[in-house]
Design a protein around this motif. Structure first.
Motif, PDB file in Angstrom:
ATOM      1  N   GLN A  23       0.859  -1.067   0.296  1.00  0.00           N
ATOM      2  CA  GLN A  23       0.495   0.312   0.093  1.00  0.00           C
ATOM      3  C   GLN A  23       1.112   1.176   0.117  1.00  0.00           C
ATOM      4  O   GLN A  23       0.868   2.060  -0.091  1.00  0.00           O
ATOM      5  CB  GLN A  23      -0.616  -0.017   1.147  1.00  0.00           C
ATOM      6  CG  GLN A  23      -1.983  -0.983   0.624  1.00  0.00           C
ATOM      7  CD  GLN A  23      -3.046  -1.435  -0.212  1.00  0.00           C
ATOM      8  OE1 GLN A  23      -2.642  -1.899  -1.441  1.00  0.00           O
ATOM      9  NE2 GLN A  23      -4.679  -0.409   0.065  1.00  0.00           N
ATOM     10  N   LEU A  24       2.130   1.461   0.253  1.00  0.00           N
ATOM     11  CA  LEU A  24       3.313   2.587   0.676  1.00  0.00           C
ATOM     12  C   LEU A  24       3.435   2.531  -0.499  1.00  0.00           C
ATOM     13  O   LEU A  24       3.958   3.896  -1.247  1.00  0.00           O
ATOM     14  CB  LEU A  24       4.215   2.068   1.634  1.00  0.00           C
ATOM     15  CG  LEU A  24       3.285   1.875   3.338  1.00  0.00           C
ATOM     16  CD1 LEU A  24       4.732   2.094   4.117  1.00  0.00           C
ATOM     17  CD2 LEU A  24       3.112   3.220   3.832  1.00  0.00           C
ATOM     18  N   GLU A  25       3.451   1.840  -0.975  1.00  0.00           N
ATOM     19  CA  GLU A  25       4.096   1.568  -2.514  1.00  0.00           C
ATOM     20  C   GLU A  25       3.063   2.203  -3.287  1.00  0.00           C
ATOM     21  O   GLU A  25       3.643   3.305  -4.424  1.00  0.00           O
ATOM     22  CB  GLU A  25       5.014   0.334  -3.227  1.00  0.00           C
ATOM     23  CG  GLU A  25       5.825  -0.012  -2.927  1.00  0.00           C
ATOM     24  CD  GLU A  25       7.427   0.136  -3.501  1.00  0.00           C
ATOM     25  OE1 GLU A  25       7.011   1.424  -4.280  1.00  0.00           O
ATOM     26  OE2 GLU A  25       8.386  -0.182  -3.089  1.00  0.00           O
ATOM     27  N   LYS A  26       1.708   2.140  -2.790  1.00  0.00           N
ATOM     28  CA  LYS A  26       1.100   2.524  -3.723  1.00  0.00           C
ATOM     29  C   LYS A  26       1.244   3.717  -4.089  1.00  0.00           C
ATOM     30  O   LYS A  26       0.519   4.823  -4.854  1.00  0.00           O
ATOM     31  CB  LYS A  26      -0.145   2.138  -4.083  1.00  0.00           C
ATOM     32  CG  LYS A  26      -0.477  -0.004  -4.273  1.00  0.00           C
ATOM     33  CD  LYS A  26      -1.785  -0.270  -3.924  1.00  0.00           C
ATOM     34  CE  LYS A  26      -2.232  -1.895  -4.305  1.00  0.00           C
ATOM     35  NZ  LYS A  26      -3.160  -1.854  -4.115  1.00  0.00           N
ATOM     36  N   ILE A  27       1.191   4.686  -2.992  1.00  0.00           N
ATOM     37  CA  ILE A  27       1.094   5.884  -2.656  1.00  0.00           C
ATOM     38  C   ILE A  27       2.336   6.545  -2.972  1.00  0.00           C
ATOM     39  O   ILE A  27       1.648   7.825  -3.168  1.00  0.00           O
ATOM     40  CB  ILE A  27       0.825   5.765  -0.900  1.00  0.00           C
ATOM     41  CG1 ILE A  27      -0.351   5.733   0.279  1.00  0.00           C
ATOM     42  CG2 ILE A  27       1.786   7.458   0.004  1.00  0.00           C
ATOM     43  CD1 ILE A  27      -0.226   5.388   1.887  1.00  0.00           C
ATOM     44  N   TRP A  28       3.413   6.220  -2.497  1.00  0.00           N
ATOM     45  CA  TRP A  28       4.918   6.886  -3.270  1.00  0.00           C
ATOM     46  C   TRP A  28       4.569   6.736  -4.752  1.00  0.00           C
ATOM     47  O   TRP A  28       4.269   7.644  -5.271  1.00  0.00           O
ATOM     48  CB  TRP A  28       5.942   5.817  -2.892  1.00  0.00           C
ATOM     49  CG  TRP A  28       7.045   6.602  -3.108  1.00  0.00           C
ATOM     50  CD1 TRP A  28       7.830   7.166  -2.007  1.00  0.00           C
ATOM     51  CD2 TRP A  28       7.792   6.800  -4.302  1.00  0.00           C
ATOM     52  NE1 TRP A  28       9.361   7.598  -2.786  1.00  0.00           N
ATOM     53  CE2 TRP A  28       9.178   7.840  -3.794  1.00  0.00           C
ATOM     54  CE3 TRP A  28       7.448   6.580  -5.213  1.00  0.00           C
ATOM     55  CZ2 TRP A  28      10.223   8.173  -5.251  1.00  0.00           C
ATOM     56  CZ3 TRP A  28       8.393   7.375  -6.468  1.00  0.00           C
ATOM     57  CH2 TRP A  28       9.967   7.156  -6.224  1.00  0.00           C
ATOM     58  N   ASN A  29       3.876   6.122  -5.157  1.00  0.00           N
ATOM     59  CA  ASN A  29       3.530   6.078  -6.788  1.00  0.00           C
ATOM     60  C   ASN A  29       2.661   7.160  -7.289  1.00  0.00           C
ATOM     61  O   ASN A  29       3.062   7.614  -8.435  1.00  0.00           O
ATOM     62  CB  ASN A  29       3.362   4.738  -7.410  1.00  0.00           C
ATOM     63  CG  ASN A  29       4.968   3.510  -7.537  1.00  0.00           C
ATOM     64  OD1 ASN A  29       5.982   4.205  -8.115  1.00  0.00           O
ATOM     65  ND2 ASN A  29       4.286   2.012  -7.962  1.00  0.00           N
ATOM     66  N   SER A  30       1.818   7.127  -6.207  1.00  0.00           N
ATOM     67  CA  SER A  30       0.840   7.791  -6.809  1.00  0.00           C
ATOM     68  C   SER A  30       1.013   9.621  -6.412  1.00  0.00           C
ATOM     69  O   SER A  30       0.775  10.423  -6.318  1.00  0.00           O
ATOM     70  CB  SER A  30      -0.586   7.443  -6.274  1.00  0.00           C
ATOM     71  OG  SER A  30      -1.123   6.934  -6.606  1.00  0.00           O
ATOM     72  N   SER A  31       2.261   9.869  -5.827  1.00  0.00           N
ATOM     73  CA  SER A  31       2.725  11.161  -5.203  1.00  0.00           C
ATOM     74  C   SER A  31       3.917  11.862  -5.724  1.00  0.00           C
ATOM     75  O   SER A  31       4.437  12.484  -5.301  1.00  0.00           O
ATOM     76  CB  SER A  31       2.819  11.271  -3.461  1.00  0.00           C
ATOM     77  OG  SER A  31       3.828   9.885  -3.483  1.00  0.00           O
ATOM     78  N   LEU A  32       4.257  11.505  -7.071  1.00  0.00           N
ATOM     79  CA  LEU A  32       5.301  11.824  -7.257  1.00  0.00           C
ATOM     80  C   LEU A  32       5.511  13.439  -8.083  1.00  0.00           C
ATOM     81  O   LEU A  32       6.448  13.881  -7.712  1.00  0.00           O
ATOM     82  CB  LEU A  32       5.698  10.919  -8.792  1.00  0.00           C
ATOM     83  CG  LEU A  32       6.215   9.480  -8.453  1.00  0.00           C
ATOM     84  CD1 LEU A  32       6.082   9.033  -9.765  1.00  0.00           C
ATOM     85  CD2 LEU A  32       7.005   9.349  -7.448  1.00  0.00           C
ATOM     86  N   GLN A  33       4.607  13.652  -7.997  1.00  0.00           N
ATOM     87  CA  GLN A  33       3.824  15.561  -8.430  1.00  0.00           C
ATOM     88  C   GLN A  33       4.699  16.250  -6.906  1.00  0.00           C
ATOM     89  O   GLN A  33       3.968  16.020  -6.456  1.00  0.00           O
ATOM     90  CB  GLN A  33       3.025  15.619  -9.044  1.00  0.00           C
ATOM     91  CG  GLN A  33       2.792  16.494  -9.689  1.00  0.00           C
ATOM     92  CD  GLN A  33       1.254  16.987 -10.303  1.00  0.00           C
ATOM     93  OE1 GLN A  33       0.406  16.227  -9.927  1.00  0.00           O
ATOM     94  NE2 GLN A  33       0.733  17.773 -10.551  1.00  0.00           N
ATOM     95  N   THR A  34       5.145  16.424  -7.044  1.00  0.00           N
ATOM     96  CA  THR A  34       6.169  17.421  -6.098  1.00  0.00           C
ATOM     97  C   THR A  34       5.700  19.468  -5.921  1.00  0.00           C
ATOM     98  O   THR A  34       6.119  19.785  -5.526  1.00  0.00           O
ATOM     99  CB  THR A  34       7.197  17.711  -5.730  1.00  0.00           C
ATOM    100  OG1 THR A  34       8.003  17.829  -6.992  1.00  0.00           O
ATOM    101  CG2 THR A  34       8.302  16.286  -6.130  1.00  0.00           C
ATOM    102  N   ASN A  35       4.630  19.767  -6.826  1.00  0.00           N
ATOM    103  CA  ASN A  35       4.510  20.866  -6.947  1.00  0.00           C
ATOM    104  C   ASN A  35       3.162  21.461  -6.452  1.00  0.00           C
ATOM    105  O   ASN A  35       2.070  22.010  -7.073  1.00  0.00           O
ATOM    106  CB  ASN A  35       3.666  21.842  -8.404  1.00  0.00           C
ATOM    107  CG  ASN A  35       3.282  20.797  -8.986  1.00  0.00           C
ATOM    108  OD1 ASN A  35       2.182  19.575  -9.059  1.00  0.00           O
ATOM    109  ND2 ASN A  35       2.773  21.222 -10.423  1.00  0.00           N
TER     110      ASN A  35
END
Length: 628
Positions: free
Chosen positions: A237-249
C-alpha cells in the motif's frame, strides 16, 4: 557536599518500562482499565503555608534580598488567618473533593490549549531514533511498514485493555495517557484550541494518514475481518502511495498547522468552509496516527547528522524540505526519511514523554523482528488521496506560513551530543541518582557561563494519582548555588565540597512525586481567584513570581531502552531546552536555544555540560566511596 547535592536534586519520574505481552496472549479484561483508575488516589491539595514557605526558599537564590523581603511581606499577607489565601485554598479543596483530579482540566487548558505560540518548537517534542540501515526508497517503505505494524501491535493492547500497568516504588501509575495518544488530534480555535479523540466511540478509527510530497493519503490498516494488515500488505500500500505522489508541485497544505495558533485558527475556519477541504481535514484528524515519508535532507557529517535529524523531527527543516510534509496538530507523527533518518514528533496536549517512549521502545523492538514467510497477497484497494481546493486566500495563508516557518528554522539552534565518557553506571556506583547527577551538572555548566543561577524546570510525574500529569522539580536551591560556587573556588577544599548535610533539600523529589511541589498548587490558587472573579492576589503580580516562572533552563529526563533522545525548544526567548536519556555507559543530550538571543549558545552550554560532568566525576574519584 557533592554526594549530598547529587542525591538531593529532585529527579523526574520516568515510567518503569512495561513487560509487554505477546499479541497472541492478549485477552480483554473487562473493566480492567476503569477498575485500575478508580483504585488510584486523588491528587492532594498541599497545605497553604507549606507551599508558601517552599516558594520563598525557591526564590532565595534567584532574586535580590530587597525583592525577597518584599515578597515575604506579600506572602505573610496572603497567608494571614481569614485572608484571601485561606479562602482560595478552601475553594481548591472543595474542587478536589468534587473532581477526579482538581488540576488536570486546568492544566490541559492553560499549559496547552490556551497557549497561542506555534506548537512547532514551542510545545511539541521531537524524538530522534537511531539511524535505520537503509538508503533507498524500498528500504524506506519496508521500514515504514514495519513501524506501522509495530504501532498497531501496541494498539492491540490498548484496545483490549491488556496494557501492563506500570509501577513506581511499588505503587501503580495512572495509565490514562496511553488511551489518549492514538486516534486523537488538536483542533485550532480563534482563542483556544480543543483536542478530539476518536478511539473510543461507536465507530473507532481504522485508518492512518500517510503524507509524501506534501500529499495526504488514507491507508486503511485493518482487513474486513478486523485483523491488522501484515507488514507485506502495508508495504504494498505504501508503494502505491509513493507512486501516486511523485508530483511535487502540490501546495504544502500541512504547513498551515505550524502557524501561531490564532493565525492558524483563522486560516482553519476559512479552509473548512469548502466541503471537500473539511472532509479531508476531518479524515486526518480521525486517523489513528500519521506517517510522514520524508524526502532526503542534505548530507552531513556524523556530528552534524544528529543535529540535522533533530531539526527534521522538530520542524522538518523549512519550506524547502519537509516542513510541509506534516500535520503538526496530529498527536502522533512518525517520520521516516529516504536516507535512513527516523523519529517522530508528538503534539503535547494529550500526554507526557514516558508513555510515548514506551510506545517507541515497543515499536523499535518490533521493527527488528525477523520477517515471517510471506502469505498469498489479497488485492487491496488503492489508498484514497485526500483532496484540497486551494483558493487564493488559502494560497496566501500557505505562503505566510512558509515565511514564518523559515524564520523559525533559522532562529532555532540545537545541539545533539552523545556523551561517551560514562552513563548511568558512574553515579549509580556511588549510590546516586543519575538524574540528580545530571541536574547538578546543568547547574554547574550554566553558572560557569553566566556566573548566576537561574530558575530551572524539570518535570516530575504525578501519575501515581488519578489523571496525574506533571509538577515542577526545581533543581536550583541555595545548596546547589553554594556547590557550583565552590567547585571553581580555589580557597575551598574537596573536604568542604563533601561536607556532610548542609541542609540539603533532599525532599524535593519526594514532594514532586507525592503531589507536594509548589508550582501547580500556586497555579491552582491563581486560577481559583480568576474563577471566583476576585481581584488577583498581589503575590501573583509580584516581580518575584515572574522570575520564578522564567525558566532559563527547561529540562526533562525522558528515559528509554532505545538509544534515542527527545528534543524540544526553549521555554523562554533567553533560555535553553534540554532533554537527556541516560543509557548505561553513555548519555544522549539535546540542547536548544534561539539564535535571536545574543546571550544564549547551545553549543557552548553543551560543551560546558560535558566539562561539568567530567569535573564532577573526577571529584568523586578523589574520595573513597565509603566517605560518600
Amino acid at each position: 557536599m557533592l554526594a549530598l547535592c547529587l542525591r538531593t536534586v529532585a529527579a523526574s519520574a520516568p515510567a518503569v518500562p512495561s513487560r509487554l505481552l505477546k499479541p497472541g496472549s492478549l485477552k480483554k479484561v473487562v473493566f480492567r482499565y476503569l477498575a485500575h483508575q478508580d483504585s488510584l488516589p486523588k491528587l492532594p491539595v498541599p497545605p497553604l503555608r507549606q507551599t508558601c514557605e517552599r516558594y520563598l526558599a525557591v526564590l532565595e537564590p534567584l532574586v535580590s534580598a530587597e525583592e525577597l523581603e518584599h515578597t515575604r511581606r506579600l506572602v505573610a499577607e496572603f497567608t494571614m488567618s481569614g485572608g484571601v489565601g485561606e479562602r482560595l485554598q478552601k475553594g481548591l479543596e472543595r474542587r478536589a473533593r468534587k473532581m477526579d483530579n482538581w488540576l488536570s482540566d486546568w492544566w490541559l487548558q492553560t499549559a496547552y490549549l490556551e497557549f497561542r505560540m506555534p506548537v512547532v518548537v514551542y510545545s511539541s517534542p521531537g524524538v530522534v531514533l537511531p539511524r535505520a540501515e537503509f538508503h533507498d526508497r524500498q528500504g524506506q517503505m519496508r521500514y515504514a511498514a514495519k513501524l506501522i505494524a509495530g504501532v498497531l501491535d501496541f494498539k492491540t493492547m490498548i484496545d483490549n485493555e491488556t496494557l501492563p500497568v506500570e509501577f513506581l516504588g511499588g505503587k501503580p501509575l495512572c495509565m490514562n495517557q496511553y488511551y489518549q495518544i492514538l486516534s486523537s488530534c488538536r483542533i485550532p480555535g480563534l482563542k483556544r484550541d480543543a483536542v478530539v479523540n476518536h478511539a473510543h466511540g461507536k465507530a473507532p478509527s481504522t485508518h492512518i494518514t500517510v503524507v509524501h510530497n506534501y500529499q495526504f493519503f488514507v491507508l486503511d490498516v485493518y482487513n474486513s475481518d478486523g485483523t491488522p494488515l501484515t507488514v507485506d500488505q502495508i508495504y504494498m500500500q505504501l508503494e502505491k502511495i509513493w507512486n501516486s505522489s511523485l508530483q511535487t508541485n502540490k501546495e504544502p497544505i500541512g504547513i498551515l498547522t505550524s502557524q501561531h495558533r490564532n493565525t492558524w485558527g483563522k486560516a482553519y475556519a476559512n479552509l473548512i468552509k469548502d466541503k471537500t477541504n473539511k472532509e479531508s481535514v476531518r479524515t486526518i484528524q480521525k486517523s489513528i496516527f500519521t506517517v510522514c515519508l520524508d524526502a532526503p535532507m542534505p548530507r552531513a557529517s556524523d556530528e552534524m547528522y544528529r543535529r540535522r535529524v533533530a531539526v527534521q523531527m522538530l520542524h522538518g527543516g523549512g519550506s524547502r524540505w519537509n516542513s510541509g510534509n506534516r500535520w503538526f496538530d496530529k498527536t502522533l507523527q512518525f517520520i521516516v526519511g529516504e536516507d535512513g533518518s527516523c523519529g517522530l514528533i508528538y503534539e503535547h496536549a494529550p500526554a507526557e514523554g514516558p508513555p510515548i517512549m514506551s510506545l517507541v521502545d515497543h515499536v523499535v523492538k518490533y521493527t527488528k523482528k525477523s520477517e515471517v514467510v510471506r502469505a498469498p497477497m489479497i488485492p487491496l484497494p488503492m489508498p484514497q488521496k485526500l483532496r484540497f481546493n486551494i483558493t487564493p486566500e488559502i494560497k496566501k495563508d500557505i505562503e505566510k506560513a512558509k515565511q514564518n516557518m523559515n524564520i523559525l528554522v533559522q532562529d532555532l539552534d540545537i545541539k545533539v551530543i552523545v556523551f561517551l565518557h560514562f552513563g548511568k553506571n558512574v553515579p549509580k556506583s556511588y549510590k546516586m541518582s543519575p538524574d540528580a547527577f545530571i541536574q547538578v551538572a546543568l547547574q554547574l555548566a550554566y553558572f560557569r557561563m553566566y556566573h548566576v543561577c537561574c530558575s530551572t524546570y524539570e518535570s516530575a510525574s504525578l501519575r501515581m494519582f488519578r489523571l496525574g500529569r506533571t509538577d515542577t522539580i526545581r533543581s536550583t536551591s541555595m545548596d546547589s548555588l553554594r556547590f557550583v560556587q565552590a567547585m571553581d573556588d580555589p580557597t575551598r577544599t574537596v573536604g568542604w565540597l563533601q561536607h556532610p548535610r548542609r541542609n540539603i533539600s533532599w525532599h524535593f523529589e519526594l514532594r514532586g512525586l507525592k503531589g507536594q511541589a509548589i508550582d501547580r498548587h500556586l497555579l491552582g490558587l491563581k486560577l481559583q481567584a480568576i474563577e471566583d472573579l476576585t481581584s488577583m492576589p498581589e503575590i501573583f503580580m509580584d516581580t518575584s513570581y515572574a522570575v520564578a516562572l522564567h525558566y532559563n533552563l527547561s529540562t526533562s529526563q525522558v528515559s528509554a531502552k532505545t538509544d534515542c533522545v527527545m528534543c524540544f525548544g526553549p521555554a523562554v526567548p533567553d533560555g535553553y531546552g534540554i532533554c537527556y536519556n541516560p543509557m548505561e555507559k553513555h548519555i544522549n543530550f539535546s540542547v536548544s536555544a534561539f539564535n535571536s538571543c545574543a546571550e544564549t549558545n547551545a553549543t557552548k552550554l553543551a560543551q560546558g555540560l560535558e566539562e561539568a560532568l567530567l569535573d564532577m566525576r573526577d571529584l568523586l574519584q578523589q574520595t573513597p566511596k565509603a566517605r560518600l
